[in-house]
Design a protein around this motif. Structure first.
Motif, PDB file in Angstrom:
ATOM      1  N   LYS A  85       0.835  -1.212   0.000  1.00 60.97           N
ATOM      2  CA  LYS A  85       0.000   0.000   0.000  1.00 60.97           C
ATOM      3  C   LYS A  85       0.867   1.259   0.000  1.00 60.97           C
ATOM      4  CE  LYS A  85      -4.240  -1.689   0.703  1.00 60.97           C
ATOM      5  NZ  LYS A  85      -5.240  -1.641  -0.300  1.00 60.97           N
ATOM      6  N   ILE A  86       1.956   1.239   0.757  1.00 60.07           N
ATOM      7  CA  ILE A  86       2.861   2.393   0.799  1.00 60.07           C
ATOM      8  C   ILE A  86       3.487   2.625  -0.573  1.00 60.07           C
ATOM      9  CG2 ILE A  86       5.066   3.219   1.716  1.00 60.07           C
ATOM     10  CD1 ILE A  86       4.274   1.918   4.377  1.00 60.07           C
ATOM     11  N   VAL A  87       3.926   1.561  -1.224  1.00 59.90           N
ATOM     12  CA  VAL A  87       4.538   1.688  -2.548  1.00 59.90           C
ATOM     13  C   VAL A  87       3.518   2.178  -3.562  1.00 59.90           C
ATOM     14  CG1 VAL A  87       5.577   0.375  -4.436  1.00 59.90           C
ATOM     15  CG2 VAL A  87       6.359   0.015  -2.093  1.00 59.90           C
ATOM     16  N   GLU A  88       2.297   1.646  -3.512  1.00 64.70           N
ATOM     17  CA  GLU A  88       1.261   2.101  -4.434  1.00 64.70           C
ATOM     18  C   GLU A  88       0.937   3.578  -4.213  1.00 64.70           C
ATOM     19  OE1 GLU A  88      -1.992  -0.555  -3.791  1.00 64.70           O
ATOM     20  OE2 GLU A  88      -1.120  -2.139  -5.021  1.00 64.70           O
ATOM     21  N   PHE A  89       0.887   3.999  -2.952  1.00 65.04           N
ATOM     22  CA  PHE A  89       0.634   5.406  -2.646  1.00 65.04           C
ATOM     23  C   PHE A  89       1.758   6.279  -3.180  1.00 65.04           C
ATOM     24  CE2 PHE A  89       1.203   9.047   0.219  1.00 65.04           C
ATOM     25  CZ  PHE A  89      -0.010   9.683   0.016  1.00 65.04           C
ATOM     26  N   ALA A  90       2.981   5.837  -2.988  1.00 65.00           N
ATOM     27  CA  ALA A  90       4.132   6.609  -3.450  1.00 65.00           C
ATOM     28  C   ALA A  90       4.156   6.705  -4.975  1.00 65.00           C
ATOM     29  CB  ALA A  90       5.430   5.986  -2.942  1.00 65.00           C
ATOM     30  N   GLN A  91       3.720   5.670  -5.651  1.00 67.64           N
ATOM     31  CA  GLN A  91       3.697   5.700  -7.113  1.00 67.64           C
ATOM     32  C   GLN A  91       2.592   6.614  -7.634  1.00 67.64           C
ATOM     33  OE1 GLN A  91       3.377   1.546  -8.097  1.00 67.64           O
ATOM     34  NE2 GLN A  91       5.594   1.277  -8.194  1.00 67.64           N
ATOM     35  N   ARG A  92       1.491   6.721  -6.899  1.00 68.95           N
ATOM     36  CA  ARG A  92       0.390   7.592  -7.314  1.00 68.95           C
ATOM     37  C   ARG A  92       0.685   9.062  -7.049  1.00 68.95           C
ATOM     38  NH1 ARG A  92      -3.065   4.131  -4.473  1.00 68.95           N
ATOM     39  NH2 ARG A  92      -3.217   5.754  -2.896  1.00 68.95           N
ATOM     40  N   GLU A  93       1.439   9.346  -6.027  1.00 69.97           N
ATOM     41  CA  GLU A  93       1.717  10.729  -5.653  1.00 69.97           C
ATOM     42  C   GLU A  93       2.570  11.413  -6.709  1.00 69.97           C
ATOM     43  OE1 GLU A  93       0.981  12.956  -3.021  1.00 69.97           O
ATOM     44  OE2 GLU A  93      -0.588  11.443  -2.908  1.00 69.97           O
ATOM     45  N   GLU A  94       2.317  12.686  -6.846  1.00 70.88           N
ATOM     46  CA  GLU A  94       3.136  13.491  -7.739  1.00 70.88           C
ATOM     47  C   GLU A  94       4.219  14.122  -6.881  1.00 70.88           C
ATOM     48  OE1 GLU A  94       2.565  17.590 -10.068  1.00 70.88           O
ATOM     49  OE2 GLU A  94       1.050  16.055 -10.468  1.00 70.88           O
ATOM     50  N   TRP A  95       5.428  13.746  -7.159  1.00 66.58           N
ATOM     51  CA  TRP A  95       6.536  14.229  -6.337  1.00 66.58           C
ATOM     52  C   TRP A  95       7.092  15.496  -6.954  1.00 66.58           C
ATOM     53  CZ3 TRP A  95       7.486  12.163  -1.700  1.00 66.58           C
ATOM     54  CH2 TRP A  95       6.933  10.925  -1.453  1.00 66.58           C
ATOM     55  N   ASN A  96       7.058  16.551  -6.201  1.00 63.41           N
ATOM     56  CA  ASN A  96       7.620  17.822  -6.647  1.00 63.41           C
ATOM     57  C   ASN A  96       8.926  18.057  -5.915  1.00 63.41           C
ATOM     58  OD1 ASN A  96       5.429  18.389  -8.294  1.00 63.41           O
ATOM     59  ND2 ASN A  96       4.279  19.246  -6.589  1.00 63.41           N
ATOM     60  N   GLN A  97       9.749  18.810  -6.561  1.00 67.65           N
ATOM     61  CA  GLN A  97      11.020  19.153  -5.949  1.00 67.65           C
ATOM     62  C   GLN A  97      10.765  20.076  -4.760  1.00 67.65           C
ATOM     63  OE1 GLN A  97      13.638  21.144  -8.624  1.00 67.65           O
ATOM     64  NE2 GLN A  97      15.256  19.699  -8.220  1.00 67.65           N
TER      65      GLN A  97
END
Length: 152
Positions: free
Chosen positions: A130-142
């Motif tokens: 679940k943590i990995v799936e959440f991290a993949q869905r999130e848009e990571w900004n600098q």
């Protein structure tokens, strides 16, 4: 004809438990053959074999769950497969050792610990997924760069 790999077939928890159950049966047969040839084994050895393969199933099944497409369906089938495996391997251990789980000493507690350990393994792997799936869905900004104000 469908060409699937051995690992794809092992994604099914029912197949995993059947395979492990065959290993339990085969190990008990081998031990019985050695015992009939005159090799002395502890009478509780079939219980040890059952617990060993149950632990192997718990670890292997938890890791394979990472490859599952539908986690809820996999969990349901996994838990039912675990219950069947624990019950049938216990029946085999009783049949080969002529000892109930209560007569076998601490194996009842080992079964309880293995069951809670299995549920813990499955929960940890599910939580990590679940943590990995959440991290993949999130848009990571600098991160924003902040400038320090100079003191006068």
């Amino acid at each position: 004809m469908e060409n699937t790999s051995f690992l794809d077939k092992l994604k099914n928890p029912v197949r995993q438990s059947v395979l492990i159950l065959l290993f339990v049966f085969g190990s008990n047969i081998i031990i019985s053959l050695f015992a009939s040839a005159g090799v002395n084994f502890e009478q509780r050895l079939p219980w040890t074999i059952a617990c060993t393969f149950i632990l192997f199933f718990a670890i292997f099944n938890s890791l394979i769950s990472l490859m599952s497409d539908n986690m809820d369906r996999y969990w349901t089938r996994s838990i039912l497969s675990y219950v069947a495996l624990a019950g049938l391997s216990g029946l085999m251990a009783w049949a080969f050792s002529s000892m109930s789980i209560n007569e076998a000493g601490s194996y009842r507690w080992i079964y309880i610990v293995l069951t809670f350990g299995y549920l813990l393994f499955l929960s940890m792997v599910g939580f990590m997924r679940k943590i990995v799936e959440f991290a993949q869905r999130e848009e990571w900004n600098q991160p924003r760069l902040r400038t320090k104000k100079k003191k006068r």
